[in-house]
Write a protein that holds these residues in place. Structure first.
Motif, PDB file in Angstrom:
ATOM      1  N   LEU A  86      41.396  33.090  37.700  1.00 29.34           N
ATOM      2  CA  LEU A  86      41.699  33.704  39.004  1.00 29.34           C
ATOM      3  C   LEU A  86      42.741  32.917  39.796  1.00 29.34           C
ATOM      4  O   LEU A  86      43.785  33.450  40.187  1.00 29.34           O
ATOM      5  N   VAL A 121      39.293  38.773  32.331  1.00 26.44           N
ATOM      6  CA  VAL A 121      38.789  39.604  33.441  1.00 26.44           C
ATOM      7  C   VAL A 121      39.162  38.959  34.781  1.00 26.44           C
ATOM      8  O   VAL A 121      39.643  39.616  35.706  1.00 26.44           O
ATOM      9  N   GLU A 122      38.988  37.652  34.854  1.00 26.39           N
ATOM     10  CA  GLU A 122      39.398  36.917  36.082  1.00 26.39           C
ATOM     11  C   GLU A 122      40.906  37.043  36.327  1.00 26.39           C
ATOM     12  O   GLU A 122      41.361  37.211  37.455  1.00 26.39           O
ATOM     13  N   TRP A 124      42.791  39.404  35.389  1.00 25.80           N
ATOM     14  CA  TRP A 124      43.034  40.773  35.852  1.00 25.80           C
ATOM     15  C   TRP A 124      42.769  40.890  37.345  1.00 25.80           C
ATOM     16  O   TRP A 124      43.492  41.545  38.094  1.00 25.80           O
ATOM     17  N   GLN A 125      41.701  40.218  37.817  1.00 21.64           N
ATOM     18  CA  GLN A 125      41.391  40.259  39.259  1.00 21.64           C
ATOM     19  C   GLN A 125      42.530  39.631  40.075  1.00 21.64           C
ATOM     20  O   GLN A 125      42.860  40.100  41.166  1.00 21.64           O
ATOM     21  N   GLU A 128      45.140  42.231  40.390  1.00 19.41           N
ATOM     22  CA  GLU A 128      44.762  43.242  41.403  1.00 19.41           C
ATOM     23  C   GLU A 128      45.049  42.730  42.810  1.00 19.41           C
ATOM     24  O   GLU A 128      45.544  43.470  43.669  1.00 19.41           O
ATOM     25  N   LYS A 129      44.723  41.462  43.034  1.00 22.23           N
ATOM     26  CA  LYS A 129      44.967  40.875  44.369  1.00 22.23           C
ATOM     27  C   LYS A 129      46.461  40.847  44.683  1.00 22.23           C
ATOM     28  O   LYS A 129      46.874  41.023  45.825  1.00 22.23           O
ATOM     29  N   ILE A 152      38.107  45.010  31.040  1.00 26.21           N
ATOM     30  CA  ILE A 152      38.723  44.900  32.375  1.00 26.21           C
ATOM     31  C   ILE A 152      38.492  46.171  33.199  1.00 26.21           C
ATOM     32  O   ILE A 152      38.284  46.089  34.405  1.00 26.21           O
ATOM     33  N   SER A 155      34.910  46.192  34.526  1.00 23.46           N
ATOM     34  CA  SER A 155      34.620  45.169  35.539  1.00 23.46           C
ATOM     35  C   SER A 155      35.355  45.428  36.853  1.00 23.46           C
ATOM     36  O   SER A 155      34.941  44.954  37.902  1.00 23.46           O
ATOM     37  N   SER A 156      36.449  46.181  36.782  1.00 25.75           N
ATOM     38  CA  SER A 156      37.261  46.313  38.001  1.00 25.75           C
ATOM     39  C   SER A 156      37.473  47.749  38.452  1.00 25.75           C
ATOM     40  O   SER A 156      37.771  48.000  39.612  1.00 25.75           O
ATOM     41  N   THR A 158      40.008  49.296  37.713  1.00 22.79           N
ATOM     42  CA  THR A 158      41.462  49.503  37.706  1.00 22.79           C
ATOM     43  C   THR A 158      41.949  49.638  36.267  1.00 22.79           C
ATOM     44  O   THR A 158      41.718  48.754  35.438  1.00 22.79           O
TER      45      THR A 158
END
Ligand code: NAP
Length: 275
Positions: A86, A121-122, A124-125, A128-129, A152, A155-156, A158
């Motif tokens: 992240l 996954v992190e 990907w977050q 997104e941010k 992904i 979990s999101s 998106t």
């Protein structure tokens, strides 16, 4: 986004993207400015770079030196394998923006899923941010298999706009293309002309003769006709023109059937499940 020479496709992010762009892997910093100037002149409006390619700075210089408004050029970069997680991925996006000296990126991708790190996954977050903060307009992935895509998305919520994968007449990725399109993800072909492997192939040569085109033009046209985004790389100015001169013909069903026989199921690059 102005047209350039390539037709535009619409991504699930709502963005317009030229279907044909220029890949710049291994494009040296010494030649990038001159080559990209020629590419814009030739009608290219999309550049595919990556932090890993070491040429983001030169790409940025070329974009700023061009007379084109920023919004007419679609710029993709990618988060490298060491920058998963992240916080680290967020920093990597800022670093790419700084090297490119751009205010925003059109597309940021996770370069490889690196499943054994268990961090995509992190990562990907973080992407997104970056969209939420306006630094990035669209986000995608590269080298993702269905299982990675599911993780992904689950979990999101998106869905990536693009999945950029190895794809050429010898490795056609029919199942993955179907999986991507079922989710509304555009499939983008990397090493689309397989770095010249098909230049002497008799089936491609026959089609080249039939359409009075070069082998590379036949393969690039094949990508366009089956709906792929495609980013052939060249550091050679004459090939820039050759590779984008593919909008005055189409392959027919017989041509497509002939190319489908070239499938070998063999990757030339790394396996994303193992790398
Ligand atoms: N996401 C990923 O993991 C990943 C992996 C690999 C690549 N990519 C992206 O995909 C882009 C394209 O892939 P690639 O560079 O591996 O391979 P490619 O585009 O299939 O092939 C590039 C090679 O073909 C030559 N070439 C280009 N046009 C030609 C033509 N008309 N006739 C004969 N030879 C020609 C180039 O030579 P010259 O340059 O000497 O003209 C270069 O050696 C990369 O630049 C990069 O942006 C992504």
């Amino acid at each position: 986004m102005s047209q350039g020479l390539s037709p535009l496709l619409t991504l699930n992010s709502g963005q317009s993207i030229p279907q044909l762009g220029l890949g710049v892997y291994k494009l040296g910093n010494d030649v990038a400015a001159d080559l990209l100037h020629a590419a814009f002149e030739a009608g290219y409006r999309r550049i595919d770079t990556a932090a890993f390619y070491g040429n983001e700075q030169a790409v940025g210089v070329a974009i700023r030196a061009s007379s084109l408004p920023r919004e007419e050029i679609f710029v993709t970069t990618k988060i490298w394998n060491e920058d998963h997680g992240l916080a680290r991925a967020a920093e990597a996006i800022d670093e790419s923006l700084a090297r490119l000296e751009l205010d925003y990126l059109d597309m940021v991708m996770i370069h490889w899923p690196k499943p054994h790190l268990n961090l995509f996954v992190e990562t990907w977050q973080a992407l997104e941010k970056a969209v939420a903060s306006g630094k990035v307009l669209g986000i995608g992935v590269s080298n993702f298999q269905p299982t990675h895509l599911k993780q992904i998305i689950d979990s999101s919520g998106t869905v990536p706009a693009i999945n950029q994968v190895e794809l050429n007449p010898g490795f056609q990725q029919a199942e993955l293309r179907k999986f991507n399109s079922g989710l509304g993800i555009a499939t983008e072909a990397w090493s689309p002309i397989a770095r010249g492997v098909f230049n002497e192939n008799p089936i491609i040569a026959e089609l080249a003769k039939k359409h009075s085109k070069s082998p590379s033009q036949i393969i690039i046209r094949w990508h366009l006709d089956i709906g792929n985004l495609v980013i052939p790389k060249t550091a050679t100015k004459s090939r820039l023109h050759e590779n984008i001169s593919v909008f005055d013909f189409k392959l027919d069903q017989e041509d497509l059937a002939a190319i489908s026989t070239l499938e070998t199921g063999i990757r030339t690059g790394l396996n994303p499940d193992e790398f």
